[in-house]
Design a protein around this motif. Sequence first.
Motif, PDB file in Angstrom:
ATOM      1  N   TYR A   1      15.261  -0.088  14.732  1.00 32.73           N
ATOM      2  CA  TYR A   1      14.615  -2.306  15.911  1.00 32.73           C
ATOM      3  C   TYR A   1      13.575  -2.629  15.067  1.00 32.73           C
ATOM      4  O   TYR A   1      12.177  -2.131  14.678  1.00 32.73           O
ATOM      5  CB  TYR A   1      13.996  -1.416  17.365  1.00 32.73           C
ATOM      6  CG  TYR A   1      14.972  -1.067  18.400  1.00 32.73           C
ATOM      7  CD1 TYR A   1      16.544  -1.669  18.698  1.00 32.73           C
ATOM      8  CD2 TYR A   1      14.854   0.438  18.579  1.00 32.73           C
ATOM      9  CE1 TYR A   1      16.882  -0.733  19.914  1.00 32.73           C
ATOM     10  CE2 TYR A   1      15.020   0.747  19.752  1.00 32.73           C
ATOM     11  CZ  TYR A   1      16.526   0.061  20.129  1.00 32.73           C
ATOM     12  OH  TYR A   1      17.812   0.254  21.316  1.00 32.73           O
TER      13      TYR A   1
ATOM     14  N   GLY B   1       7.862  -7.348  26.019  1.00 25.71           N
ATOM     15  CA  GLY B   1       9.940  -8.202  26.461  1.00 25.71           C
ATOM     16  C   GLY B   1      10.216  -8.906  26.579  1.00 25.71           C
ATOM     17  O   GLY B   1      11.693  -8.885  27.288  1.00 25.71           O
TER      18      GLY B   1
ATOM     19  N   ARG C   1      20.570  -1.436  22.227  1.00 21.84           N
ATOM     20  CA  ARG C   1      19.705  -2.429  22.986  1.00 21.84           C
ATOM     21  C   ARG C   1      18.073  -2.299  23.310  1.00 21.84           C
ATOM     22  O   ARG C   1      18.623  -0.837  24.176  1.00 21.84           O
ATOM     23  CB  ARG C   1      20.156  -3.033  23.617  1.00 21.84           C
ATOM     24  CG  ARG C   1      21.651  -4.596  22.911  1.00 21.84           C
ATOM     25  CD  ARG C   1      21.194  -5.358  21.975  1.00 21.84           C
ATOM     26  NE  ARG C   1      21.360  -6.208  21.794  1.00 21.84           N
ATOM     27  CZ  ARG C   1      22.359  -6.023  20.860  1.00 21.84           C
ATOM     28  NH1 ARG C   1      22.374  -5.131  20.523  1.00 21.84           N
ATOM     29  NH2 ARG C   1      23.379  -7.518  20.120  1.00 21.84           N
ATOM     30  N   GLY C   2      17.145  -2.955  22.991  1.00 21.21           N
ATOM     31  CA  GLY C   2      16.583  -2.141  23.950  1.00 21.21           C
ATOM     32  C   GLY C   2      15.344  -3.305  24.620  1.00 21.21           C
ATOM     33  O   GLY C   2      15.571  -4.379  24.225  1.00 21.21           O
ATOM     34  N   VAL C   3      14.016  -2.865  24.518  1.00 20.64           N
ATOM     35  CA  VAL C   3      13.175  -4.227  25.316  1.00 20.64           C
ATOM     36  C   VAL C   3      11.647  -3.882  24.366  1.00 20.64           C
ATOM     37  O   VAL C   3      11.203  -2.970  24.547  1.00 20.64           O
ATOM     38  CB  VAL C   3      12.399  -3.877  26.770  1.00 20.64           C
ATOM     39  CG1 VAL C   3      12.047  -5.259  27.260  1.00 20.64           C
ATOM     40  CG2 VAL C   3      13.860  -4.400  27.883  1.00 20.64           C
ATOM     41  N   ASP C   4      11.387  -5.047  23.611  1.00 19.09           N
ATOM     42  CA  ASP C   4      10.407  -4.601  22.975  1.00 19.09           C
ATOM     43  C   ASP C   4       9.137  -5.082  24.290  1.00 19.09           C
ATOM     44  O   ASP C   4       9.051  -5.190  24.497  1.00 19.09           O
ATOM     45  CB  ASP C   4      10.556  -5.940  22.246  1.00 19.09           C
ATOM     46  CG  ASP C   4       9.460  -5.905  20.702  1.00 19.09           C
ATOM     47  OD1 ASP C   4       8.874  -4.494  21.022  1.00 19.09           O
ATOM     48  OD2 ASP C   4       9.773  -6.524  19.805  1.00 19.09           O
ATOM     49  N   GLY C   5       7.693  -4.431  23.367  1.00 18.86           N
ATOM     50  CA  GLY C   5       6.385  -4.836  23.894  1.00 18.86           C
ATOM     51  C   GLY C   5       6.181  -5.984  24.821  1.00 18.86           C
ATOM     52  O   GLY C   5       5.638  -6.472  25.784  1.00 18.86           O
TER      53      GLY C   5
ATOM     54  N   ARG D   1      11.539  -5.136  15.760  1.00 19.42           N
ATOM     55  CA  ARG D   1      10.063  -5.085  16.041  1.00 19.42           C
ATOM     56  C   ARG D   1       9.196  -6.343  15.364  1.00 19.42           C
ATOM     57  O   ARG D   1      10.398  -7.106  15.502  1.00 19.42           O
ATOM     58  CB  ARG D   1       9.636  -4.191  16.171  1.00 19.42           C
ATOM     59  CG  ARG D   1       9.929  -2.914  16.684  1.00 19.42           C
ATOM     60  CD  ARG D   1      10.366  -2.762  17.921  1.00 19.42           C
ATOM     61  NE  ARG D   1       9.215  -3.345  19.023  1.00 19.42           N
ATOM     62  CZ  ARG D   1       8.352  -2.012  19.465  1.00 19.42           C
ATOM     63  NH1 ARG D   1       8.233  -0.454  19.126  1.00 19.42           N
ATOM     64  NH2 ARG D   1       7.948  -2.585  20.062  1.00 19.42           N
TER      65      ARG D   1
ATOM     66  N   ALA E   1       6.069  -2.429  15.449  1.00 16.20           N
ATOM     67  CA  ALA E   1       5.260  -1.122  16.334  1.00 16.20           C
ATOM     68  C   ALA E   1       6.394  -0.819  15.261  1.00 16.20           C
ATOM     69  O   ALA E   1       7.686  -1.075  15.102  1.00 16.20           O
ATOM     70  CB  ALA E   1       5.707  -2.048  17.538  1.00 16.20           C
TER      71      ALA E   1
END
Lengths: 329, 329
Positions: free
Chosen positions: A46, A191, A185-189, A48, A261
């Motif tokens: 990711y 959002g 996929r994911g969610v970042d710090g 980031r 990150a």
Amino acid sequence: MRNNNPLIVEVTRGDMVESRHRGHCVVADRTGASVHAWGDGDLMVYPRSAIKPLQALALIETGAAEACQLSATELALAAASHSATPDHVDAVSRWLERMGLSEFDLECAGHDPKCRDADKALIRARTAPGALYNNCSGKHAGFLATALHMGEPTKGYSGPGHPVQQRMLAILSAMGGVDLAATPRGVDGCGIPVIGMPLTAMARALARMADGKDLDATRAGACSRIIAAMTAHPNMVAGPGRFDTVTMRLGGGAFVVKAGAEGVYAGIVPGLGLGVALKIADGAKRAAEVAMAAVLEHLGVLDPMPETPVLNAAQAKVGVIRMASDWPG
Amino acid sequence: MRNNNPLIVEVTRGDMVESRHRGHCVVADRTGASVHAWGDGDLMVYPRSAIKPLQALALIETGAAEACQLSATELALAAASHSATPDHVDAVSRWLERMGLSEFDLECAGHDPKCRDADKALIRARTAPGALYNNCSGKHAGFLATALHMGEPTKGYSGPGHPVQQRMLAILSAMGGVDLAATPRGVDGCGIPVIGMPLTAMARALARMADGKDLDATRAGACSRIIAAMTAHPNMVAGPGRFDTVTMRLGGGAFVVKAGAEGVYAGIVPGLGLGVALKIADGAKRAAEVAMAAVLEHLGVLDPMPETPVLNAAQAKVGVIRMASDWPG
């Protein structure tokens, strides 16, 4: 040069190495060819906040930057992970106000400022940090600016289905030269969605910012303008004493460096037409910074930096953070 | 069971593992036999604050604890890396006062409190944290207590040549069953010497605290008393919400667990006569805690803990920190 061994960052204390970090790194040109590589270039990462320079392109390409008359300072903030100094917070606040928006339109939540003095000021004022203090508030102001300019709803801009985030996906795919439709996929710090991409593709996307020969004129111009804004305003990209700010100042425009990150780093070296993508496997910032400096030194665009000390509570130097002796492998 | 593969702690985000930590761990009995081992048991480590339970033995063995009429709370603080809550700071302050000493006799410098509320209180009072706020101030009070009781100079107690530190070296050598005269040395965060020792020897030293059959009566009694103090006062050993405090409460006396900097952890399990020594190669606390919990669960002395979430700025759960699927290897 390609090397399957990861790069190793050592943390020493007195007579021995106390801790070790392993890193993967690819230095690529605009064609995607690896000029240097250490470790696993196919590693899915990711990217980031390291790809904020790429994310900021949409602001220019949509015409939002023109319509909003964005300054170079604001463009740098759109690509920043800022410290929430008064300079940063005030600039984002004024930008939102100019658009008829406010902190409450930002969909990143607040967090304690990275700047200790700003943190102390909030504590003394017994005020919780709002979304303006999120290190990503400039990027989110940029998202709002493009949504407004394109006539899209501002509410929900951080969701994966919103046109704002679809543009991010399109930019990453096109610049990386890779199909990202089915990657993790994911969610970042802050959002927004994070999009998994191979380290090699991340390096290529950054190289195409450095060397726009294959890009259309609009995108090539946007890349140059973001690079110019970040190198002209390194203090807006991070903050006092932080690695990105300090090294970009030393570089004098020779490169952009942007932290993410979990030990991710991006480098853009226009003079060499190269992009650098780096990931410390364990996510450690301390190692990512030392490794990124070493790569920039290896490329000849950064003079050797002073050793990074390990300090104890009395501020005595009790060790160093350094590349292992087999560097550059 | 012995396994040359390190233990792996994964940090996930959405669909994938974003970062990975590698750990080395030895679970030994009092003879030094490894009951379980992952990774490199011969790894030379600085045990850092994880061996504070061993360092506290001198306080009892010299008779200083008796002479000073130390409470169980104070013994727990001597083996603590405390958060600098008012409870911690006041207790160390009263202890020093009882000995006719003060904060200015402590040779650890101050640092910002681990407890965020204590940090905020100091910031609002515009006061810099003194040495009492150092997480090691209880250990240092213990050093001063033994020096006073033995008629040794209190000034310089943190230096490697002072009898206080020579006793630490002797305890580690004897309990670990290993000659530490020529192993690596360095300086700890609080200014005292750190002594390199193999992970297996660290595990054995902790096992001999858990199972005192081979020890003389004085040392065996000292071990029991330190274990009893730490398990009776887990809040004194770390602080509110911290791993050592939370897990020791859950354990209800079944084990001592003690963190050290740079990803080191110690476990003492009296019921099984076992010691646990753990080191995350890259020094990450987040991985050391998850791995230590997993080892304690594996030994059957801790019920499965709730998953450790990765939170974003909005406090939404966006990932987990967990053992890799091949655990326990």
